[in-house]
Write a protein that holds these residues in place. Structure first.
Motif, short mmCIF file in Angstrom:
data_model
loop_
_atom_site.label_atom_id
_atom_site.label_comp_id
_atom_site.label_asym_id
_atom_site.label_seq_id
_atom_site.Cartn_x
_atom_site.Cartn_y
_atom_site.Cartn_z
N SER A 163 -4.36 1.28 -3.90
CA SER A 163 -2.97 1.26 -3.43
C SER A 163 -2.50 2.64 -2.98
O SER A 163 -1.47 2.75 -2.31
CB SER A 163 -2.05 0.76 -4.54
OG SER A 163 -1.91 1.73 -5.58
N TRP A 164 -3.20 3.69 -3.33
CA TRP A 164 -2.70 5.04 -3.07
C TRP A 164 -2.53 5.32 -1.58
O TRP A 164 -1.49 5.80 -1.14
CB TRP A 164 -3.63 6.08 -3.68
CG TRP A 164 -3.68 6.07 -5.18
CD1 TRP A 164 -3.12 5.15 -6.02
CD2 TRP A 164 -4.35 7.02 -6.01
NE1 TRP A 164 -3.39 5.46 -7.33
CE2 TRP A 164 -4.15 6.60 -7.35
CE3 TRP A 164 -5.10 8.16 -5.76
CZ2 TRP A 164 -4.67 7.31 -8.45
CZ3 TRP A 164 -5.62 8.87 -6.85
CH2 TRP A 164 -5.41 8.45 -8.17
N GLY A 224 3.23 -2.31 -6.08
CA GLY A 224 2.39 -1.43 -5.30
C GLY A 224 1.17 -1.00 -6.08
O GLY A 224 0.71 -1.73 -6.95
N GLY A 225 0.83 0.27 -5.90
CA GLY A 225 1.51 1.35 -5.23
C GLY A 225 2.94 1.53 -5.66
O GLY A 225 3.42 1.04 -6.65
N GLU A 226 3.62 2.30 -4.84
CA GLU A 226 5.06 2.49 -4.96
C GLU A 226 5.71 1.86 -3.74
O GLU A 226 5.55 2.37 -2.63
CB GLU A 226 5.40 3.98 -5.05
CG GLU A 226 6.87 4.33 -4.90
CD GLU A 226 7.74 3.49 -5.83
OE1 GLU A 226 8.55 2.68 -5.31
OE2 GLU A 226 7.62 3.63 -7.05
N LYS A 284 0.84 -1.20 0.00
CA LYS A 284 0.00 0.00 0.00
C LYS A 284 0.87 1.25 0.00
O LYS A 284 1.98 1.28 0.53
CB LYS A 284 -0.90 0.02 1.24
CG LYS A 284 -2.01 -1.00 1.22
CD LYS A 284 -3.27 -0.44 0.56
CE LYS A 284 -4.05 0.47 1.49
NZ LYS A 284 -5.16 1.15 0.81
N GLY A 285 0.32 2.31 -0.60
CA GLY A 285 0.97 3.61 -0.57
C GLY A 285 1.59 3.99 -1.91
O GLY A 285 2.35 3.21 -2.48
N CYS A 286 1.25 5.18 -2.41
CA CYS A 286 1.83 5.67 -3.66
C CYS A 286 1.75 7.19 -3.70
O CYS A 286 0.69 7.76 -3.42
CB CYS A 286 1.10 5.08 -4.86
SG CYS A 286 1.90 5.46 -6.44
N PRO A 344 -1.63 4.71 2.04
CA PRO A 344 -0.71 3.74 2.66
C PRO A 344 -1.36 2.90 3.76
O PRO A 344 -0.80 1.89 4.18
CB PRO A 344 0.40 4.62 3.24
CG PRO A 344 -0.24 5.96 3.45
CD PRO A 344 -1.24 6.10 2.33
N THR A 355 7.34 3.66 -0.77
CA THR A 355 6.53 4.38 0.21
C THR A 355 6.66 3.71 1.58
O THR A 355 6.59 4.38 2.62
CB THR A 355 5.05 4.41 -0.23
OG1 THR A 355 4.96 5.04 -1.51
CG2 THR A 355 4.20 5.20 0.76
#
Length: 298
Positions: free
Chosen positions: A39-40, A131-133, A25-27, A42, A136
């Protein structure tokens, strides 16, 4: 703990061989065509499937914080109330509510990934962190990569490159393949559309290219109305040639994640039709002429 929103086993499009893909999670990006908008954030988040909802309002009854409510017979969720309303999810009779994201330990994730060790060994596969990224959750990413390497696994990381350069340098020894997204080379357009800084991305790309170009697979999501044009795609192929990258993947725009936008209660990119793979075939030929392996799809 690491927030994971999916673990996909038996994947064949995110690195070599048969792989397990761990989605973190997290982007920092906000690409309007994203296939994984869940996924954005976190943190774990509430998803709402309007198609499954029968508007019985059981969720509203069991939401103690008042975050879930109906107005004009339409579902609403106030995430600022800071409540995922687990009782509401448990009491939804149709499964219209769910949570995207689950805190997992490194050990728990490794346990799941190692279930398919025989398939990795027989196919030259391994594990991919996406992800996401993934950067993060940098600390979790690094811990996972070290744990996977301790198990002798081939590792890949799918990244936008939009992260701290020192973090990038630290993880590099534990990564066999960087699936490196290049979304555009026009800095103002990239910033406006996705929110990321081209200079930061390209600095990380150049570091890997200068250090170990054989680890790089450039990935380009080809999006009509954004980067589906000869100028940009030829520039990407030239970028690959100049930096002697392993290969370039052109990923045709698709709408397979469109329903997820409704579930995270956001508006989708457009009504643009999916891009036919055949439309990108000419770039394989251009790549061959330039000595660069261009693949359509992942």
């Amino acid at each position: 703990m690491i927030n994971v929103f999916n673990i996909e086993r038996f994947a064949t499009h995110d690195g070599d061989g048969i792989r397990t893909v761990v989605f973190l999670k997290g982007c920092p990006l906000h690409c309007p065509w994203c296939a994984n908008p869940e996924s954005w954030d976190p943190n774990p988040q509430l998803l709402y499937d309007k198609k499954k909802c029968i508007k019985c309002r059981e969720c509203e009854k069991h939401c103690k914080s008042g975050a879930i409510y109906f107005k004009d017979n339409e579902f609403h969720y106030d995430k600022n109330k800071g409540d995922l309303c687990k009782e509401s999810i448990e009491n939804c009779p149709t499964g219209a509510l769910s949570i995207a994201g689950e805190p997992m330990s490194v050990e728990e994730i490794v346990y799941v990934v190692m279930k398919d060790i025989d398939y990795y060994e027989n196919s030259n596969g391994g594990v991919t962190i996406s992800g996401g990224e993934p950067f993060t959750q940098y600390e979790g990413l690094l811990a996972l990569l070290k744990a996977f390497k301790d198990k002798g696994l081939n590792t890949a990381v799918e990244t936008t490159g939009h992260c701290d350069s020192e973090q990038f340098k630290t993880v590099e020894p534990y990564v066999d393949t960087f699936l490196f997204d290049i979304k555009h080379l026009n800095s103002p357009l990239l910033k406006k559309t996705t929110g990321i800084d081209k200079d930061r991305v390209m600095a990380n790309f150049q570091y890997i290219a200068n250090t170990c170009p054989n680890k790089i697979v450039i990935r380009v999501p080809v999006i009509p109305g954004f980067n589906y044009d000869d100028t940009f795609l030829n520039e990407v192929i030239m970028l690959g040639k100049e930096n002697k990258v392993r290969e370039i993947n052109l990923l045709p725009y698709h709408t397979l994640g469109k329903s997820k936008w409704d579930q995270v209660m956001k508006n989708y990119y457009s009504d643009q039709k999916m891009l036919d793979k055949k439309a990108l075939e000419k770039y394989k030929t251009i790549g061959q002429e330039m000595g660069v392996y261009v693949k359509i799809g992942g």
